[in-house]
Design a protein around this motif. Structure first.
Motif, PDB file in Angstrom:
ATOM      1  N   LEU A  77       0.822  -1.211   0.000  1.00 24.21           N
ATOM      2  CA  LEU A  77       0.000   0.000   0.000  1.00 24.21           C
ATOM      3  C   LEU A  77       0.856   1.261   0.000  1.00 24.21           C
ATOM      4  CD1 LEU A  77      -2.847  -0.955   2.496  1.00 24.21           C
ATOM      5  CD2 LEU A  77      -3.068  -0.621   0.034  1.00 24.21           C
ATOM      6  N   LEU A  78       1.950   1.231   0.735  1.00 26.12           N
ATOM      7  CA  LEU A  78       2.840   2.403   0.765  1.00 26.12           C
ATOM      8  C   LEU A  78       3.469   2.633  -0.606  1.00 26.12           C
ATOM      9  CD1 LEU A  78       4.523   1.853   4.253  1.00 26.12           C
ATOM     10  CD2 LEU A  78       2.836   3.613   3.640  1.00 26.12           C
ATOM     11  N   GLN A  79       3.851   1.561  -1.281  1.00 23.17           N
ATOM     12  CA  GLN A  79       4.414   1.707  -2.630  1.00 23.17           C
ATOM     13  C   GLN A  79       3.352   2.199  -3.614  1.00 23.17           C
ATOM     14  OE1 GLN A  79       7.242  -1.686  -3.798  1.00 23.17           O
ATOM     15  NE2 GLN A  79       6.276  -2.490  -1.937  1.00 23.17           N
ATOM     16  N   VAL A  80       2.139   1.699  -3.457  1.00 22.65           N
ATOM     17  CA  VAL A  80       1.051   2.128  -4.330  1.00 22.65           C
ATOM     18  C   VAL A  80       0.753   3.605  -4.121  1.00 22.65           C
ATOM     19  CG1 VAL A  80      -1.409   1.845  -4.818  1.00 22.65           C
ATOM     20  CG2 VAL A  80       0.036  -0.167  -4.521  1.00 22.65           C
ATOM     21  N   GLN A  81       0.762   4.025  -2.858  1.00 20.94           N
ATOM     22  CA  GLN A  81       0.526   5.437  -2.552  1.00 20.94           C
ATOM     23  C   GLN A  81       1.514   6.319  -3.304  1.00 20.94           C
ATOM     24  OE1 GLN A  81       1.493   6.701   1.489  1.00 20.94           O
ATOM     25  NE2 GLN A  81      -0.404   7.894   1.560  1.00 20.94           N
ATOM     26  N   GLN A  82       2.773   5.919  -3.292  1.00 24.35           N
ATOM     27  CA  GLN A  82       3.797   6.680  -4.018  1.00 24.35           C
ATOM     28  C   GLN A  82       3.560   6.603  -5.528  1.00 24.35           C
ATOM     29  OE1 GLN A  82       6.402   8.718  -3.292  1.00 24.35           O
ATOM     30  NE2 GLN A  82       6.729   8.875  -5.514  1.00 24.35           N
ATOM     31  N   ALA A  83       3.214   5.413  -6.002  1.00 25.09           N
ATOM     32  CA  ALA A  83       3.069   5.225  -7.445  1.00 25.09           C
ATOM     33  C   ALA A  83       1.890   5.991  -8.016  1.00 25.09           C
ATOM     34  CB  ALA A  83       2.930   3.745  -7.769  1.00 25.09           C
ATOM     35  N   ILE A  84       0.845   6.200  -7.203  1.00 27.46           N
ATOM     36  CA  ILE A  84      -0.290   6.987  -7.686  1.00 27.46           C
ATOM     37  C   ILE A  84       0.144   8.420  -7.953  1.00 27.46           C
ATOM     38  CG2 ILE A  84      -2.506   7.988  -6.978  1.00 27.46           C
ATOM     39  CD1 ILE A  84      -3.184   5.294  -5.741  1.00 27.46           C
ATOM     40  N   LEU A  85       1.054   8.910  -7.139  1.00 28.59           N
ATOM     41  CA  LEU A  85       1.603  10.251  -7.390  1.00 28.59           C
ATOM     42  C   LEU A  85       2.656  10.206  -8.491  1.00 28.59           C
ATOM     43  CD1 LEU A  85       2.012  11.495  -3.699  1.00 28.59           C
ATOM     44  CD2 LEU A  85       0.250  12.166  -5.346  1.00 28.59           C
ATOM     45  N   GLU A  86       3.554   9.228  -8.374  1.00 30.68           N
ATOM     46  CA  GLU A  86       4.639   9.151  -9.360  1.00 30.68           C
ATOM     47  C   GLU A  86       5.386   7.835  -9.220  1.00 30.68           C
ATOM     48  OE1 GLU A  86       9.022  11.083  -9.726  1.00 30.68           O
ATOM     49  OE2 GLU A  86       7.381  12.536  -9.589  1.00 30.68           O
ATOM     50  N   VAL A  87       5.465   7.072 -10.311  1.00 27.55           N
ATOM     51  CA  VAL A  87       6.351   5.913 -10.349  1.00 27.55           C
ATOM     52  C   VAL A  87       7.768   6.462 -10.532  1.00 27.55           C
ATOM     53  CG1 VAL A  87       6.977   3.825 -11.606  1.00 27.55           C
ATOM     54  CG2 VAL A  87       4.565   4.432 -11.324  1.00 27.55           C
TER      55      VAL A  87
ATOM     56  N   GLU B   1      10.745   5.548 -11.452  1.00 28.54           N
ATOM     57  CA  GLU B   1      11.563   5.336 -12.648  1.00 28.54           C
ATOM     58  C   GLU B   1      10.932   5.890 -13.918  1.00 28.54           C
ATOM     59  OE1 GLU B   1       9.724   1.184 -11.717  1.00 28.54           O
ATOM     60  OE2 GLU B   1      10.258   3.016 -10.639  1.00 28.54           O
ATOM     61  N   VAL B   2       9.670   6.356 -13.818  1.00 28.95           N
ATOM     62  CA  VAL B   2       8.980   6.888 -14.992  1.00 28.95           C
ATOM     63  C   VAL B   2       8.705   8.376 -14.872  1.00 28.95           C
ATOM     64  CG1 VAL B   2       6.928   6.656 -16.460  1.00 28.95           C
ATOM     65  CG2 VAL B   2       7.906   4.636 -15.378  1.00 28.95           C
ATOM     66  N   GLY B   3       8.399   8.805 -13.657  1.00 29.92           N
ATOM     67  CA  GLY B   3       8.080  10.217 -13.448  1.00 29.92           C
ATOM     68  C   GLY B   3       6.637  10.561 -13.723  1.00 29.92           C
ATOM     69  N   LEU B   4       5.789   9.536 -13.860  1.00 29.92           N
ATOM     70  CA  LEU B   4       4.359   9.722 -14.082  1.00 29.92           C
ATOM     71  C   LEU B   4       3.576   8.903 -13.069  1.00 29.92           C
ATOM     72  CD1 LEU B   4       4.164   9.239 -17.977  1.00 29.92           C
ATOM     73  CD2 LEU B   4       3.955  11.410 -16.750  1.00 29.92           C
ATOM     74  N   SER B   5       2.320   9.306 -12.833  1.00 31.61           N
ATOM     75  CA  SER B   5       1.434   8.483 -12.020  1.00 31.61           C
ATOM     76  C   SER B   5       1.182   7.162 -12.718  1.00 31.61           C
ATOM     77  CB  SER B   5       0.099   9.205 -11.798  1.00 31.61           C
ATOM     78  OG  SER B   5      -0.874   8.306 -11.287  1.00 31.61           O
ATOM     79  N   VAL B   6       1.096   6.074 -11.938  1.00 28.84           N
ATOM     80  CA  VAL B   6       0.787   4.767 -12.510  1.00 28.84           C
ATOM     81  C   VAL B   6      -0.569   4.784 -13.210  1.00 28.84           C
ATOM     82  CG1 VAL B   6      -0.310   3.870 -10.401  1.00 28.84           C
ATOM     83  CG2 VAL B   6       0.758   2.280 -12.020  1.00 28.84           C
ATOM     84  N   LEU B   7      -1.440   5.707 -12.813  1.00 32.43           N
ATOM     85  CA  LEU B   7      -2.759   5.797 -13.429  1.00 32.43           C
ATOM     86  C   LEU B   7      -2.707   6.415 -14.819  1.00 32.43           C
ATOM     87  CD1 LEU B   7      -4.795   6.986 -10.306  1.00 32.43           C
ATOM     88  CD2 LEU B   7      -4.461   4.653 -11.150  1.00 32.43           C
ATOM     89  N   GLY B   8      -1.557   6.952 -15.190  1.00 31.36           N
ATOM     90  CA  GLY B   8      -1.462   7.606 -16.494  1.00 31.36           C
ATOM     91  C   GLY B   8      -0.351   7.079 -17.383  1.00 31.36           C
ATOM     92  N   ILE B   9       0.211   5.922 -17.036  1.00 31.52           N
ATOM     93  CA  ILE B   9       1.295   5.356 -17.844  1.00 31.52           C
ATOM     94  C   ILE B   9       0.698   4.471 -18.947  1.00 31.52           C
ATOM     95  CG2 ILE B   9       3.347   3.889 -17.834  1.00 31.52           C
ATOM     96  CD1 ILE B   9       3.843   4.715 -14.972  1.00 31.52           C
ATOM     97  N   SER B  10       1.213   4.596 -20.143  1.00 35.60           N
ATOM     98  CA  SER B  10       0.683   3.870 -21.287  1.00 35.60           C
ATOM     99  C   SER B  10       0.887   2.365 -21.142  1.00 35.60           C
ATOM    100  CB  SER B  10       1.362   4.338 -22.574  1.00 35.60           C
ATOM    101  OG  SER B  10       1.018   3.487 -23.657  1.00 35.60           O
ATOM    102  N   HIS B  11      -0.135   1.619 -21.552  1.00 40.80           N
ATOM    103  CA  HIS B  11      -0.020   0.167 -21.574  1.00 40.80           C
ATOM    104  C   HIS B  11       0.887  -0.304 -22.704  1.00 40.80           C
ATOM    105  CE1 HIS B  11      -3.201   1.184 -24.377  1.00 40.80           C
ATOM    106  NE2 HIS B  11      -3.124  -0.015 -24.923  1.00 40.80           N
ATOM    107  N   ARG B  12       1.284   0.596 -23.584  1.00 40.61           N
ATOM    108  CA  ARG B  12       2.209   0.246 -24.657  1.00 40.61           C
ATOM    109  C   ARG B  12       3.645   0.658 -24.329  1.00 40.61           C
ATOM    110  NH1 ARG B  12      -0.679  -3.558 -27.062  1.00 40.61           N
ATOM    111  NH2 ARG B  12      -2.700  -2.818 -27.830  1.00 40.61           N
ATOM    112  N   SER B  13       3.874   1.122 -23.121  1.00 41.69           N
ATOM    113  CA  SER B  13       5.212   1.588 -22.748  1.00 41.69           C
ATOM    114  C   SER B  13       6.144   0.420 -22.435  1.00 41.69           C
ATOM    115  CB  SER B  13       5.117   2.499 -21.521  1.00 41.69           C
ATOM    116  OG  SER B  13       4.668   1.766 -20.390  1.00 41.69           O
TER     117      SER B  13
END
Length: 366
Positions: free
Chosen positions: A21-31, A33-45
């Motif tokens: 959950l703590l990792q997810v909390q961070q990833a929602i704001l920004e993954v 290694e990508v610099g984007l929210s996990v909610l906005g990263i392309s499935h083709r990336s």
């Protein structure tokens, strides 16, 4: 104060590990290694392709499977698999597929399978109210069946198989939705395993399917691509826009199982400790808490019980909610009380529940 997730005894979606959950909390704001929210990263990336690959590799590692098993991350829940399995394996077959009806969810499978071909209900627990599982001498497995289908753990009734069923020369298909990756399972003896994630391995939205390559050699070629295992394998679970977030969280849970828990044997030991605590509370209650399942068939995942009256059950649910416990109501099909103790639910949470149960019993017996 611990978040409610720590006392989530729901039949699903279940609790997630705190570290995840703590990792997810961070990833929602920004993954990172990508610099984007996990909610906005392309499935083709490239990032998501790596997520899928690692998730597949981790599941194979946890179960000891080789590359002859494909790992698919699909949509549609286990319910879609009720249809995909017979569409792939039953159409055009002369002999009926064999199914076990051991509870609510294995009953849901039957009408979907019948749309595709003939099936035989090898055993049904309907006459005993789904209070037990069949013994070996009650099962007459056919050598001619195109496959055998059963559910390893019935979440509603709290029943779980502790052995692998069937013949070695007939493909085994198993719905492991509610005990997948909760214990070692001799996965190599199954031709196809499916499990939606929202019990032990992630949030709702993704269903893991393990399918042995040889099973698909004679699969139909006229299926819609979305319902075709071969097409999904070819697309690497990316045939259409997949649930990126759910798959990412499932990856994090597989890392947790591998690196924090230390594998499925350790997870099984923890789950057995939790179940033992709860069942001991039932057995020591002098009939105040009554287990639904026959003792040899008790589930390590779902402890289903009743109290002496519906009024007491309602009081139990009301008071347990005030005490911070969530999800203890039994399934709508049977009522009663159900404590689901999936992987991420801690031993401490179960200890707290058993203490509450003891206090509740004392108060309502006085």
């Amino acid at each position: 104060m611990k978040p409610l997730n720590s006392l989530n005894f729901s039949g699903g979606p279940g609790a997630l590990p705190e570290s995840v959950l703590l990792q997810v909390q961070q990833a929602i704001l920004e993954v990172p290694e990508v610099g984007l929210s996990v909610l906005g990263i392309s499935h083709r990336s490239d990032w998501f392709a790596a997520v899928v690959q690692e998730t597949e590799d981790n599941i194979r590692a946890l179960l000891g499977l080789d590359a002859s098993y494909h790992v698919l991350l699909l949509q549609g829940g286990a319910t879609q698999q009720f249809s995909m399995v017979p569409m792939t394996l039953l159409r055009g077959q002369q002999a009926p597929a064999q199914y076990l009806q051991t509870g609510y969810w294995s009953g849901k499978v039957l009408p979907e399978a019948r749309l595709q071909g003939d099936i035989e209900v090898l055993w049904s627990g309907q006459s005993c109210g789904f209070s037990r599982l069949p013994a070996d001498d009650e099962l007459a497995f056919s050598a001619d069946a195109p496959y055998l289908h059963y559910v390893s753990n019935e979440t509603v009734e709290g029943l779980q198989f502790n052995r692998v069923l069937g013949r070695e020369d007939v493909p085994r298909v198993c719905d492991m939705s509610s005990d997948f990756l909760s214990r070692p399972c001799e996965a190599e003896r199954f031709a196809l395993i499916y499990a939606h994630a929202q019990k032990n391995i992630g949030p709702a939205g993704v269903t893991v399917v393990l399918v042995k390559d040889a099973l698909l050699q004679d699969a139909p070629t006229d299926l819609p691509a979305f319902l075709d295992y071969k097409q999904q394998i070819k697309a690497h679970s990316n045939l259409n826009t997949p649930p990126v977030f759910s798959i990412y969280v499932t990856l994090l849970v597989t890392r947790w199982l591998l690196h924090e828990v230390g594998g499925l044997a350790n997870m099984d030991q923890i789950n057995r400790q939790k179940a033992a605590l709860l069942y001991q509370a039932l057995d020591d209650s002098e009939g105040f808490y009554r287990g639904r399942a026959a003792v040899p068939d008790r589930s390590l995942m779902n402890v289903a019980m009743t109290l002496p009256s519906v009024a007491l059950e309602q009081a139990f649910l009301a008071e347990s909610a005030l005490a911070g416990f969530s999800g203890l109501a039994g399934h709508r099909a049977v009522g009663g009380i159900r404590a689901s103790i999936y992987n991420a639910l801690s031993l401490t949470a179960v200890q707290r529940l058993t203490e509450f149960m003891q206090d509740f019993r004392r108060q309502h017996l006085s």
